[in-house]
Design a protein around this motif. Sequence first.
Motif, PDB file in Angstrom:
ATOM      1  N   GLY A  99      -0.314 -16.181  34.460  1.00 45.30           N
ATOM      2  CA  GLY A  99      -1.195 -15.891  33.058  1.00 45.30           C
ATOM      3  C   GLY A  99      -0.876 -14.601  32.610  1.00 45.30           C
ATOM      4  O   GLY A  99      -1.434 -13.940  31.749  1.00 45.30           O
ATOM      5  N   ILE A 100       0.311 -13.861  33.095  1.00 42.09           N
ATOM      6  CA  ILE A 100       0.728 -12.573  32.763  1.00 42.09           C
ATOM      7  C   ILE A 100       2.173 -12.716  32.185  1.00 42.09           C
ATOM      8  O   ILE A 100       2.785 -11.414  31.966  1.00 42.09           O
ATOM      9  CB  ILE A 100       0.795 -11.629  33.961  1.00 42.09           C
ATOM     10  N   GLY A 101       2.608 -13.651  31.707  1.00 45.47           N
ATOM     11  CA  GLY A 101       3.970 -13.837  31.099  1.00 45.47           C
ATOM     12  C   GLY A 101       5.280 -13.624  31.659  1.00 45.47           C
ATOM     13  O   GLY A 101       5.981 -13.162  31.124  1.00 45.47           O
ATOM     14  N   GLY A 102       5.121 -13.810  33.005  1.00 40.98           N
ATOM     15  CA  GLY A 102       6.350 -13.746  33.731  1.00 40.98           C
ATOM     16  C   GLY A 102       7.564 -13.987  33.029  1.00 40.98           C
ATOM     17  O   GLY A 102       8.503 -13.221  32.701  1.00 40.98           O
ATOM     18  N   GLY A 103       7.948 -15.381  32.834  1.00 38.97           N
ATOM     19  CA  GLY A 103       9.158 -15.933  32.291  1.00 38.97           C
ATOM     20  C   GLY A 103       9.314 -15.417  31.008  1.00 38.97           C
ATOM     21  O   GLY A 103      10.186 -15.125  30.687  1.00 38.97           O
ATOM     22  N   SER A 104       8.046 -15.446  30.262  1.00 35.55           N
ATOM     23  CA  SER A 104       8.310 -15.146  28.592  1.00 35.55           C
ATOM     24  C   SER A 104       8.568 -13.568  28.418  1.00 35.55           C
ATOM     25  O   SER A 104       9.297 -13.108  27.883  1.00 35.55           O
ATOM     26  CB  SER A 104       6.928 -15.166  28.070  1.00 35.55           C
ATOM     27  N   ALA A 105       8.184 -12.769  29.502  1.00 35.58           N
ATOM     28  CA  ALA A 105       8.418 -11.213  29.452  1.00 35.58           C
ATOM     29  C   ALA A 105       9.938 -11.099  29.772  1.00 35.58           C
ATOM     30  O   ALA A 105      10.455 -10.199  29.263  1.00 35.58           O
ATOM     31  CB  ALA A 105       7.453 -10.534  30.258  1.00 35.58           C
ATOM     32  N   ASP A 106      10.362 -11.826  30.957  1.00 39.04           N
ATOM     33  CA  ASP A 106      11.636 -11.609  31.288  1.00 39.04           C
ATOM     34  C   ASP A 106      12.537 -12.176  29.933  1.00 39.04           C
ATOM     35  O   ASP A 106      13.738 -11.462  29.986  1.00 39.04           O
ATOM     36  CB  ASP A 106      12.063 -12.777  32.491  1.00 39.04           C
ATOM     37  N   ALA A 107      12.314 -13.188  29.238  1.00 40.40           N
ATOM     38  CA  ALA A 107      13.090 -13.722  28.254  1.00 40.40           C
ATOM     39  C   ALA A 107      13.393 -12.628  27.229  1.00 40.40           C
ATOM     40  O   ALA A 107      14.143 -12.461  26.813  1.00 40.40           O
ATOM     41  CB  ALA A 107      12.813 -15.043  27.795  1.00 40.40           C
ATOM     42  N   ALA A 108      11.941 -12.032  26.894  1.00 42.55           N
ATOM     43  CA  ALA A 108      11.926 -11.026  25.807  1.00 42.55           C
ATOM     44  C   ALA A 108      12.699  -9.779  26.242  1.00 42.55           C
ATOM     45  O   ALA A 108      13.593  -9.148  25.376  1.00 42.55           O
ATOM     46  CB  ALA A 108      10.398 -10.743  25.610  1.00 42.55           C
ATOM     47  N   ALA A 109      12.644  -9.339  27.422  1.00 44.39           N
ATOM     48  CA  ALA A 109      13.708  -8.298  27.717  1.00 44.39           C
ATOM     49  C   ALA A 109      15.008  -8.541  27.879  1.00 44.39           C
ATOM     50  O   ALA A 109      15.760  -7.896  27.683  1.00 44.39           O
ATOM     51  CB  ALA A 109      13.184  -7.774  29.385  1.00 44.39           C
ATOM     52  N   ALA A 110      15.261  -9.689  28.152  1.00 43.97           N
ATOM     53  CA  ALA A 110      16.763 -10.194  27.943  1.00 43.97           C
ATOM     54  C   ALA A 110      17.202  -9.953  26.594  1.00 43.97           C
ATOM     55  O   ALA A 110      18.408  -9.642  26.359  1.00 43.97           O
ATOM     56  CB  ALA A 110      17.020 -11.683  28.419  1.00 43.97           C
ATOM     57  N   LEU A 111      16.570 -10.565  25.703  1.00 39.59           N
ATOM     58  CA  LEU A 111      16.831 -10.327  24.143  1.00 39.59           C
ATOM     59  C   LEU A 111      16.711  -8.830  23.737  1.00 39.59           C
ATOM     60  O   LEU A 111      17.758  -8.436  23.062  1.00 39.59           O
ATOM     61  CB  LEU A 111      15.758 -10.882  23.169  1.00 39.59           C
ATOM     62  N   ARG A 112      15.931  -7.934  24.123  1.00 40.62           N
ATOM     63  CA  ARG A 112      15.942  -6.719  23.917  1.00 40.62           C
ATOM     64  C   ARG A 112      17.160  -5.999  24.698  1.00 40.62           C
ATOM     65  O   ARG A 112      17.893  -4.973  23.971  1.00 40.62           O
ATOM     66  CB  ARG A 112      14.688  -5.830  24.533  1.00 40.62           C
ATOM     67  N   LEU A 113      17.359  -6.214  26.015  1.00 32.61           N
ATOM     68  CA  LEU A 113      18.438  -5.533  26.579  1.00 32.61           C
ATOM     69  C   LEU A 113      19.880  -6.024  26.098  1.00 32.61           C
ATOM     70  O   LEU A 113      20.810  -5.085  25.975  1.00 32.61           O
ATOM     71  CB  LEU A 113      18.452  -5.986  28.055  1.00 32.61           C
TER      72      LEU A 113
END
Length: 270
Positions: free
Chosen positions: A97-111
């Motif tokens: 419930g804290i967006g682990g996979g979603s946050a990882d994907a978003a970080a990949a896009l920014r990075l």
Amino acid sequence: MREIAYAKVNLALHVRAREPDGYHRIETLFAFCEHGDALEVAEADEIILSVDGPFAEAVGAGEDNLVLRAARALAARHGVTRGAALHLDKSLPVAAGIGGGSADAAAALRLLARFWWLDADEETLCGIAAGLGADVPACVVSRTVRGDNRGDVLTPSDENWSGTPILLVNPRVPVSTPAVFARWDGLDRGPLGTAHAGRNDLESPARSLAPEVGDLLSLLGAQPGTTLVRMSGSGATCFACFEDEPARDAAAAALEAAQPDWWTLATRLR
């Protein structure tokens, strides 16, 4: 290059309707912590991923990993032919419930937008993110925003939570998001206003699947100095916001002593 996949919390989450396609229409206030998973990138001939950290085994580095899917979606959108060796330090629990996979994907896009020198602004990245999951656009932004529809229609929020001390706790019980939504009773309890006046309509169904959620909320609510106690997303992670950092740290110490096997993160909101 390095990017943080900031942990997501839903300060409030109102489920308004179950749509004919099976998805749910929600209203939520997203906020993001200063800490999260860490993603690094180096030169490579192709796009590859390695994963380590406390929760690495739960996600793996297979083709269905959202980091790889995000990287390939970005490359396809911009015609990128370069590779990238991505390394994920997975310190956030999964199905939490804290967006682990979603946050990882978003970080990949920014990075990778930086690494590949792409002309890709936040709006462009959010457009790609929308194809990866309902929470991914909010995780691209990683600041306090309101989410409507499936949580993917974002609007600015005038609530300022930046710097708020927060304690995240997970009883190490994975909770299936589809299973929690399936147990929602279908009752529309009204629109989202402020976070403090709000609620999480998924708490009750999550408790029915994982009674530990109720125990955790009771423990957090009993800690001195709390200003908001709630479950995040579909659980099982719960959080407490505090008046100050000493109160947060005292609560963290108390919960770690009472439940040493639970996962905790003492941090602040961005």
